[in-house]
Write a protein that holds these residues in place. Structure first.
Motif, PDB file in Angstrom:
ATOM      1  N   GLU A 181      49.285 -82.403  21.292  1.00  0.00           N
ATOM      2  CA  GLU A 181      49.500 -83.774  21.751  1.00  0.00           C
ATOM      3  C   GLU A 181      50.808 -84.339  21.191  1.00  0.00           C
ATOM      4  N   GLU A 182      51.183 -83.925  20.013  1.00  0.00           N
ATOM      5  CA  GLU A 182      52.451 -84.375  19.436  1.00  0.00           C
ATOM      6  C   GLU A 182      53.625 -83.888  20.270  1.00  0.00           C
ATOM      7  N   ARG A 183      53.551 -82.640  20.717  1.00  0.00           N
ATOM      8  CA  ARG A 183      54.660 -82.130  21.523  1.00  0.00           C
ATOM      9  C   ARG A 183      54.692 -82.792  22.905  1.00  0.00           C
ATOM     10  N   PHE A 184      53.536 -83.094  23.471  1.00  0.00           N
ATOM     11  CA  PHE A 184      53.522 -83.826  24.738  1.00  0.00           C
ATOM     12  C   PHE A 184      54.135 -85.216  24.568  1.00  0.00           C
ATOM     13  N   ALA A 185      53.821 -85.871  23.457  1.00  0.00           N
ATOM     14  CA  ALA A 185      54.387 -87.196  23.203  1.00  0.00           C
ATOM     15  C   ALA A 185      55.905 -87.122  23.103  1.00  0.00           C
ATOM     16  N   ALA A 186      56.432 -86.069  22.489  1.00  0.00           N
ATOM     17  CA  ALA A 186      57.881 -85.901  22.394  1.00  0.00           C
ATOM     18  C   ALA A 186      58.496 -85.726  23.777  1.00  0.00           C
ATOM     19  N   LEU A 187      57.824 -84.985  24.644  1.00  0.00           N
ATOM     20  CA  LEU A 187      58.301 -84.832  26.017  1.00  0.00           C
ATOM     21  C   LEU A 187      58.400 -86.187  26.708  1.00  0.00           C
ATOM     22  N   LEU A 188      57.347 -86.971  26.610  1.00  0.00           N
ATOM     23  CA  LEU A 188      57.303 -88.236  27.339  1.00  0.00           C
ATOM     24  C   LEU A 188      58.217 -89.282  26.704  1.00  0.00           C
ATOM     25  N   ASP A 189      58.424 -89.225  25.390  1.00  0.00           N
ATOM     26  CA  ASP A 189      59.419 -90.100  24.769  1.00  0.00           C
ATOM     27  C   ASP A 189      60.803 -89.806  25.346  1.00  0.00           C
ATOM     28  N   THR A 190      61.096 -88.536  25.569  1.00  0.00           N
ATOM     29  CA  THR A 190      62.390 -88.148  26.119  1.00  0.00           C
ATOM     30  C   THR A 190      62.537 -88.633  27.549  1.00  0.00           C
ATOM     31  N   VAL A 191      61.460 -88.556  28.322  1.00  0.00           N
ATOM     32  CA  VAL A 191      61.492 -89.090  29.688  1.00  0.00           C
ATOM     33  C   VAL A 191      61.802 -90.584  29.656  1.00  0.00           C
ATOM     34  N   GLU A 192      61.127 -91.299  28.775  1.00  0.00           N
ATOM     35  CA  GLU A 192      61.343 -92.744  28.694  1.00  0.00           C
ATOM     36  C   GLU A 192      62.792 -93.067  28.354  1.00  0.00           C
ATOM     37  N   ALA A 193      63.420 -92.209  27.555  1.00  0.00           N
ATOM     38  CA  ALA A 193      64.799 -92.461  27.130  1.00  0.00           C
ATOM     39  C   ALA A 193      65.792 -92.359  28.280  1.00  0.00           C
ATOM     40  N   VAL A 194      65.439 -91.590  29.333  1.00  0.00           N
ATOM     41  CA  VAL A 194      66.374 -91.423  30.456  1.00  0.00           C
ATOM     42  C   VAL A 194      65.876 -92.091  31.736  1.00  0.00           C
ATOM     43  N   ALA A 195      64.672 -92.674  31.690  1.00  0.00           N
ATOM     44  CA  ALA A 195      64.076 -93.240  32.907  1.00  0.00           C
ATOM     45  C   ALA A 195      64.970 -94.323  33.491  1.00  0.00           C
ATOM     46  N   ASP A 196      65.171 -94.247  34.797  1.00  0.00           N
ATOM     47  CA  ASP A 196      66.001 -95.221  35.506  1.00  0.00           C
ATOM     48  C   ASP A 196      65.079 -96.106  36.347  1.00  0.00           C
ATOM     49  N   GLY A 197      64.395 -97.046  35.690  1.00  0.00           N
ATOM     50  CA  GLY A 197      63.424 -97.885  36.384  1.00  0.00           C
ATOM     51  C   GLY A 197      62.014 -97.366  36.208  1.00  0.00           C
ATOM     52  N   PRO A 198      61.014 -98.119  36.681  1.00  0.00           N
ATOM     53  CA  PRO A 198      59.607 -97.760  36.451  1.00  0.00           C
ATOM     54  C   PRO A 198      59.134 -96.556  37.262  1.00  0.00           C
ATOM     55  N   GLY A 199      59.767 -96.271  38.386  1.00  0.00           N
ATOM     56  CA  GLY A 199      59.292 -95.193  39.254  1.00  0.00           C
ATOM     57  C   GLY A 199      59.876 -93.853  38.885  1.00  0.00           C
ATOM     58  N   VAL A 200      59.664 -93.410  37.639  1.00  0.00           N
ATOM     59  CA  VAL A 200      60.242 -92.169  37.152  1.00  0.00           C
ATOM     60  C   VAL A 200      59.683 -90.973  37.926  1.00  0.00           C
ATOM     61  N   THR A 201      60.546 -89.994  38.184  1.00  0.00           N
ATOM     62  CA  THR A 201      60.137 -88.784  38.909  1.00  0.00           C
ATOM     63  C   THR A 201      60.210 -87.589  37.973  1.00  0.00           C
ATOM     64  N   ILE A 202      59.126 -86.816  37.924  1.00  0.00           N
ATOM     65  CA  ILE A 202      59.005 -85.718  36.958  1.00  0.00           C
ATOM     66  C   ILE A 202      58.626 -84.441  37.689  1.00  0.00           C
ATOM     67  N   LEU A 203      59.331 -83.368  37.357  1.00  0.00           N
ATOM     68  CA  LEU A 203      58.967 -82.036  37.816  1.00  0.00           C
ATOM     69  C   LEU A 203      58.273 -81.328  36.669  1.00  0.00           C
ATOM     70  N   ASP A 204      57.005 -81.003  36.865  1.00  0.00           N
ATOM     71  CA  ASP A 204      56.154 -80.362  35.868  1.00  0.00           C
ATOM     72  C   ASP A 204      56.187 -78.861  36.158  1.00  0.00           C
ATOM     73  N   LEU A 205      57.024 -78.147  35.414  1.00  0.00           N
ATOM     74  CA  LEU A 205      57.349 -76.756  35.724  1.00  0.00           C
ATOM     75  C   LEU A 205      56.380 -75.804  35.028  1.00  0.00           C
ATOM     76  N   ALA A 206      55.814 -74.856  35.806  1.00  0.00           N
ATOM     77  CA  ALA A 206      54.775 -73.972  35.290  1.00  0.00           C
ATOM     78  C   ALA A 206      53.663 -74.838  34.697  1.00  0.00           C
ATOM     79  N   GLY A 207      53.242 -75.827  35.492  1.00  0.00           N
ATOM     80  CA  GLY A 207      52.388 -76.906  35.003  1.00  0.00           C
ATOM     81  C   GLY A 207      50.926 -76.569  34.810  1.00  0.00           C
TER      82      GLY A 207
END
Length: 252
Positions: A27-53
């Motif tokens: 869960e800590e590593r998932f939180a780091a992923l999502l913190d990074t997404v938040e840092a680059v998000a351009d507005g509320p409608g963020v788009t994510i590609l979940d690779l080998a999900g």
């Protein structure tokens, strides 16, 4: 229970517990992923590609954290994809594609994602193919978008200590498996085999992975950074480390 006869909530819980047996800080590593997404998000409608999900572990957490996000999950495992499809809602698109195939991007609904995220998956891909994949991932990111790969990423300067840390983690994991505290990888798949729905997909899964290269490849941090820079990313580095594992990030 879904119309297809599986309980996705139960299977997600089962998958999470099995994976946490190998990755106590999951869960800590998932939180780091999502913190990074938040840092680059351009507005509320963020788009994510979940690779080998897989079952959708990243997508489910991303959609809880970002209510207006959309995700595209890509995987090739028919069992895990079935669980993912039954777990995710209309904010997600699930695509069957093999990352070993250079044409894996053909089925994506877009090629301008804010973030491409993957966790504990790319170590099965051969070196020359992973090199090409890093460049292909850059092509489906918008300018300023970020790619994050969490996996076994040895520190170049700690080869001896890193190996000993791995021994400690292995002994702890084996003790938990022996005591029945968590399921091992093989034991989890034994449960899949007994399921009347998922078990029917195992032969298809065997065919999908029949020619798969079965040797794990875990290059050191320097390899990832050099390869990402060569692929044209403007920034590269770590956004998280836990023992021998790390989250390598690269900005387009």
């Amino acid at each position: 229970m879904t119309p297809y006869g599986i309980d996705p909530v139960a299977w997600q819980e089962s998958w999470d517990r099995q994976q946490e047996g190998y990755l106590p800080d999951r869960e800590e590593r998932f939180a780091a992923l999502l913190d990074t997404v938040e840092a680059v998000a351009d507005g509320p409608g963020v788009t994510i590609l979940d690779l080998a999900g897989g079952t959708g572990s990243i997508s489910l957490r991303a959609l809880r954290r970002f209510p207006y996000a959309t995700t595209t999950l890509v995987d090739v495992d028919p069992v895990l994809l079935t669980i993912a499809r039954e777990s995710l809602d209309q904010r997600s698109t699930v695509v069957t594609a093999d990352l070993r195939d250079p044409d894996w991007t053909a089925g994506l609904p877009r090629h301008d994602y804010d973030a491409v995220l993957t966790a504990t998956a790319l170590h099965w891909i051969a070196p020359e193919r992973l090199t090409a994949l890093y460049a292909e991932i850059r092509q489906v990111l918008r300018p300023g978008g970020v790619f994050v790969n969490v996996d076994r990423v040895p520190d170049d300067g700690l080869s001896g200590l890193g190996a000993r840390l791995g021994d400690v983690a292995r002994r702890r994991r084996e003790s938990r498996h022996a005591a029945g505290a968590v399921l091992s990888w093989d034991a989890w798949w034994d449960h899949v085999a007994k399921d009347p729905v998922l078990g029917l997909l195992l032969e298809q899964r065997r065919q999908v992975f029949a020619e798969r290269h079965e040797t794990e490849w875990n290059p050191p941090l320097s390899w990832h950074l050099d390869t990402l820079r060569t692929a044209g990313y403007t920034e590269t580095g770590l956004v998280w480390r836990g023992g021998r594992d790390a989250a390598v990030a690269a900005v387009r």
